[in-house]
Design a protein around this motif. Structure first.
Motif, PDB file in Angstrom:
ATOM      1  N   ASP A  40       0.830  -1.205   0.000  1.00 44.91           N
ATOM      2  CA  ASP A  40       0.000   0.000   0.000  1.00 44.91           C
ATOM      3  C   ASP A  40       0.867   1.260   0.000  1.00 44.91           C
ATOM      4  OD1 ASP A  40      -2.281  -1.543   0.041  1.00 44.91           O
ATOM      5  OD2 ASP A  40      -2.538  -1.424   2.223  1.00 44.91           O
ATOM      6  N   ILE A  41       1.955   1.212   0.753  1.00 41.99           N
ATOM      7  CA  ILE A  41       2.872   2.355   0.808  1.00 41.99           C
ATOM      8  C   ILE A  41       3.450   2.623  -0.578  1.00 41.99           C
ATOM      9  CG2 ILE A  41       5.081   3.174   1.734  1.00 41.99           C
ATOM     10  CD1 ILE A  41       4.335   1.516   4.307  1.00 41.99           C
ATOM     11  N   TYR A  42       3.915   1.555  -1.228  1.00 42.46           N
ATOM     12  CA  TYR A  42       4.487   1.717  -2.565  1.00 42.46           C
ATOM     13  C   TYR A  42       3.429   2.173  -3.574  1.00 42.46           C
ATOM     14  CZ  TYR A  42       8.760  -0.365  -0.782  1.00 42.46           C
ATOM     15  OH  TYR A  42       9.899  -0.610  -0.062  1.00 42.46           O
ATOM     16  N   ASP A  43       2.195   1.680  -3.410  1.00 46.06           N
ATOM     17  CA  ASP A  43       1.111   2.138  -4.286  1.00 46.06           C
ATOM     18  C   ASP A  43       0.867   3.630  -4.119  1.00 46.06           C
ATOM     19  OD1 ASP A  43       0.713  -0.374  -5.351  1.00 46.06           O
ATOM     20  OD2 ASP A  43      -1.061  -0.838  -4.126  1.00 46.06           O
ATOM     21  N   ALA A  44       0.847   4.090  -2.868  1.00 45.02           N
ATOM     22  CA  ALA A  44       0.615   5.513  -2.601  1.00 45.02           C
ATOM     23  C   ALA A  44       1.747   6.363  -3.195  1.00 45.02           C
ATOM     24  CB  ALA A  44       0.505   5.767  -1.101  1.00 45.02           C
ATOM     25  N   VAL A  45       2.973   5.914  -3.011  1.00 44.96           N
ATOM     26  CA  VAL A  45       4.124   6.649  -3.550  1.00 44.96           C
ATOM     27  C   VAL A  45       4.080   6.644  -5.077  1.00 44.96           C
ATOM     28  CG1 VAL A  45       6.646   6.691  -3.740  1.00 44.96           C
ATOM     29  CG2 VAL A  45       5.575   6.288  -1.512  1.00 44.96           C
ATOM     30  N   GLN A  46       3.776   5.490  -5.653  1.00 42.59           N
ATOM     31  CA  GLN A  46       3.726   5.397  -7.115  1.00 42.59           C
ATOM     32  C   GLN A  46       2.621   6.288  -7.688  1.00 42.59           C
ATOM     33  OE1 GLN A  46       2.979   1.431  -8.571  1.00 42.59           O
ATOM     34  NE2 GLN A  46       3.581   1.964 -10.646  1.00 42.59           N
ATOM     35  N   GLU A  47       1.442   6.269  -7.090  1.00 39.91           N
ATOM     36  CA  GLU A  47       0.346   7.135  -7.555  1.00 39.91           C
ATOM     37  C   GLU A  47       0.727   8.605  -7.419  1.00 39.91           C
ATOM     38  OE1 GLU A  47      -2.706   6.981  -9.124  1.00 39.91           O
ATOM     39  OE2 GLU A  47      -1.945   4.990  -9.556  1.00 39.91           O
ATOM     40  N   ILE A  74      -0.050  12.571   0.883  1.00 37.93           N
ATOM     41  CA  ILE A  74      -0.966  12.426   2.019  1.00 37.93           C
ATOM     42  C   ILE A  74      -2.383  12.144   1.521  1.00 37.93           C
ATOM     43  CG2 ILE A  74      -2.080  13.687   3.906  1.00 37.93           C
ATOM     44  CD1 ILE A  74       0.705  14.932   4.460  1.00 37.93           C
ATOM     45  N   ASN A  75      -2.795  12.834   0.480  1.00 40.14           N
ATOM     46  CA  ASN A  75      -4.122  12.573  -0.084  1.00 40.14           C
ATOM     47  C   ASN A  75      -4.223  11.147  -0.634  1.00 40.14           C
ATOM     48  OD1 ASN A  75      -5.101  15.127   0.533  1.00 40.14           O
ATOM     49  ND2 ASN A  75      -4.505  15.985  -1.435  1.00 40.14           N
ATOM     50  N   GLN A  76      -3.203  10.679  -1.312  1.00 38.92           N
ATOM     51  CA  GLN A  76      -3.206   9.316  -1.848  1.00 38.92           C
ATOM     52  C   GLN A  76      -3.189   8.281  -0.716  1.00 38.92           C
ATOM     53  OE1 GLN A  76      -3.649   8.107  -5.003  1.00 38.92           O
ATOM     54  NE2 GLN A  76      -4.174  10.254  -5.271  1.00 38.92           N
ATOM     55  N   SER A  77      -2.393   8.533   0.311  1.00 42.29           N
ATOM     56  CA  SER A  77      -2.338   7.621   1.455  1.00 42.29           C
ATOM     57  C   SER A  77      -3.693   7.540   2.144  1.00 42.29           C
ATOM     58  CB  SER A  77      -1.272   8.083   2.457  1.00 42.29           C
ATOM     59  OG  SER A  77       0.004   8.053   1.860  1.00 42.29           O
ATOM     60  N   ASN A  78      -4.333   8.685   2.317  1.00 45.18           N
ATOM     61  CA  ASN A  78      -5.661   8.701   2.929  1.00 45.18           C
ATOM     62  C   ASN A  78      -6.672   7.944   2.076  1.00 45.18           C
ATOM     63  OD1 ASN A  78      -4.879  10.120   5.193  1.00 45.18           O
ATOM     64  ND2 ASN A  78      -5.382  12.098   4.312  1.00 45.18           N
ATOM     65  N   TYR A  79      -6.586   8.104   0.766  1.00 47.90           N
ATOM     66  CA  TYR A  79      -7.501   7.409  -0.139  1.00 47.90           C
ATOM     67  C   TYR A  79      -7.327   5.894  -0.001  1.00 47.90           C
ATOM     68  CZ  TYR A  79      -9.611   5.658  -4.395  1.00 47.90           C
ATOM     69  OH  TYR A  79     -10.370   4.941  -5.280  1.00 47.90           O
ATOM     70  N   ILE A  80      -6.102   5.424  -0.044  1.00 53.47           N
ATOM     71  CA  ILE A  80      -5.828   3.986   0.077  1.00 53.47           C
ATOM     72  C   ILE A  80      -6.268   3.481   1.446  1.00 53.47           C
ATOM     73  CG2 ILE A  80      -3.970   2.260   0.218  1.00 53.47           C
ATOM     74  CD1 ILE A  80      -2.557   3.877  -2.032  1.00 53.47           C
ATOM     75  N   TYR A  81      -6.004   4.252   2.475  1.00 52.67           N
ATOM     76  CA  TYR A  81      -6.412   3.870   3.833  1.00 52.67           C
ATOM     77  C   TYR A  81      -7.932   3.699   3.902  1.00 52.67           C
ATOM     78  CZ  TYR A  81      -7.172   4.121   8.854  1.00 52.67           C
ATOM     79  OH  TYR A  81      -7.571   3.858  10.139  1.00 52.67           O
ATOM     80  N   ARG A  82      -8.664   4.654   3.338  1.00 51.69           N
ATOM     81  CA  ARG A  82     -10.132   4.562   3.349  1.00 51.69           C
ATOM     82  C   ARG A  82     -10.607   3.330   2.586  1.00 51.69           C
ATOM     83  NH1 ARG A  82      -9.639  10.118   2.626  1.00 51.69           N
ATOM     84  NH2 ARG A  82     -10.069   9.955   0.396  1.00 51.69           N
ATOM     85  N   GLN A  83      -9.962   3.046   1.460  1.00 49.13           N
ATOM     86  CA  GLN A  83     -10.340   1.871   0.680  1.00 49.13           C
ATOM     87  C   GLN A  83     -10.091   0.587   1.472  1.00 49.13           C
ATOM     88  OE1 GLN A  83     -11.925   2.038  -2.313  1.00 49.13           O
ATOM     89  NE2 GLN A  83     -11.896   4.218  -1.907  1.00 49.13           N
ATOM     90  N   LYS A  84      -8.989   0.523   2.169  1.00 52.42           N
ATOM     91  CA  LYS A  84      -8.633  -0.668   2.945  1.00 52.42           C
ATOM     92  C   LYS A  84      -9.538  -0.847   4.164  1.00 52.42           C
ATOM     93  CE  LYS A  84      -5.111  -2.478   0.845  1.00 52.42           C
ATOM     94  NZ  LYS A  84      -4.970  -3.866   0.491  1.00 52.42           N
ATOM     95  N   THR A  85      -9.885   0.251   4.826  1.00 56.43           N
ATOM     96  CA  THR A  85     -10.702   0.120   6.035  1.00 56.43           C
ATOM     97  C   THR A  85     -12.127  -0.287   5.704  1.00 56.43           C
ATOM     98  OG1 THR A  85     -11.120   2.507   6.045  1.00 56.43           O
ATOM     99  CG2 THR A  85      -9.360   1.679   7.481  1.00 56.43           C
ATOM    100  N   LYS A  86     -12.562  -0.071   4.467  1.00 58.78           N
ATOM    101  CA  LYS A  86     -13.881  -0.557   4.060  1.00 58.78           C
ATOM    102  C   LYS A  86     -13.896  -2.080   4.035  1.00 58.78           C
ATOM    103  CE  LYS A  86     -15.288   3.351   1.224  1.00 58.78           C
ATOM    104  NZ  LYS A  86     -15.573   3.809  -0.146  1.00 58.78           N
ATOM    105  N   LYS A  87     -12.744  -2.671   3.741  1.00 59.05           N
ATOM    106  CA  LYS A  87     -12.626  -4.129   3.637  1.00 59.05           C
ATOM    107  C   LYS A  87     -11.951  -4.731   4.868  1.00 59.05           C
ATOM    108  CE  LYS A  87     -11.607  -3.455  -1.198  1.00 59.05           C
ATOM    109  NZ  LYS A  87     -10.563  -3.558  -2.183  1.00 59.05           N
ATOM    110  N   LYS A  88     -11.804  -4.044   5.915  1.00 61.62           N
ATOM    111  CA  LYS A  88     -11.059  -4.343   7.138  1.00 61.62           C
ATOM    112  C   LYS A  88     -11.101  -5.810   7.568  1.00 61.62           C
ATOM    113  CE  LYS A  88      -8.784  -2.517  10.623  1.00 61.62           C
ATOM    114  NZ  LYS A  88      -7.593  -1.805  10.529  1.00 61.62           N
ATOM    115  N   ILE A  89     -10.300  -6.641   6.914  1.00 61.14           N
ATOM    116  CA  ILE A  89     -10.136  -8.036   7.304  1.00 61.14           C
ATOM    117  C   ILE A  89      -8.649  -8.231   7.507  1.00 61.14           C
ATOM    118  CG2 ILE A  89     -10.361 -10.436   6.594  1.00 61.14           C
ATOM    119  CD1 ILE A  89     -12.695  -9.518   4.796  1.00 61.14           C
TER     120      ILE A  89
END
Length: 174
Positions: A40-47, A74-89
């Motif tokens: 996720d970190i690398y995805d945020a940096v890449q985006e 920070i905006n990209q990290s927040n976006y990915i975080y929100r996407q992940k917490t929707k699926k919180k498993i």
């Protein structure tokens, strides 16, 4: 750095690459404050890099490149975080992997544990403020621009976060 930004704005890909390479570790550290998984970190940096590359010509003030790209991150990290917490498993394997990643660098284990422990005691926004101020050396004004906060609000939040860290250290982490 400003010369490189100006060259990148003109379409020089090598100048843009040099800029990104100079910020690579900082971008990773900042994304890690919000995201736990390396993918996720690398995805945020890449985006962030892609967005910055596509829109660098829109950057009005070259001296704010670093602030601008960190705001995108920070905006990209927040976006990915929100996407992940929707699926919180969270699986046991993921938790085990996170612990192994943290412990892999044994020379810095005390520092990592102390730093991660203190950061977990702070709210996300406070963690970002502390990282940007003390590790990345941004001013309160610059942090305010990145987080869309008033400079005085950043100062207040930073001071409260420092006080919370002091209290945690005094109480021995309780």
């Amino acid at each position: 750095m400003e010369e490189l930004v100006e060259e990148a704005r003109k379409g020089n890909k090598e100048a843009f690459s040099t800029l990104i390479l100079s910020l690579e570790k900082d971008l990773y550290k900042i994304a890690k404050m919000r995201l736990r998984d390396d993918e996720d970190i690398y995805d945020a940096v890449q985006e962030t890099i892609l967005i910055a590359f596509k829109s660098i010509k829109k950057l009005k003030h070259v001296e704010y490149f670093r602030t601008w790209i960190i705001k995108i991150l920070i905006n990209q990290s927040n976006y990915i975080y929100r996407q992940k917490t929707k699926k919180k498993i969270i699986s046991f394997e993921d938790t085990e992997k996170d612990i192994a990643n943290e412990i892999s660098n044994i020379e810095n284990i005390d520092t990592v544990l102390d730093f991660n422990f203190m950061c977990r005691k702070l709210k996300y926004e406070d963690r970002i403020i502390i990282i940007l101020y003390y590790m990345e050396r941004f001013t309160d004004k610059e942090i305010g621009q990145i987080l869309n906060l008033k400079e005085s609000t950043v100062t207040t939040k930073r001071n409260r976060a420092k006080q919370k860290i002091r209290n945690v250290l005094k109480l021995g982490g309780e």
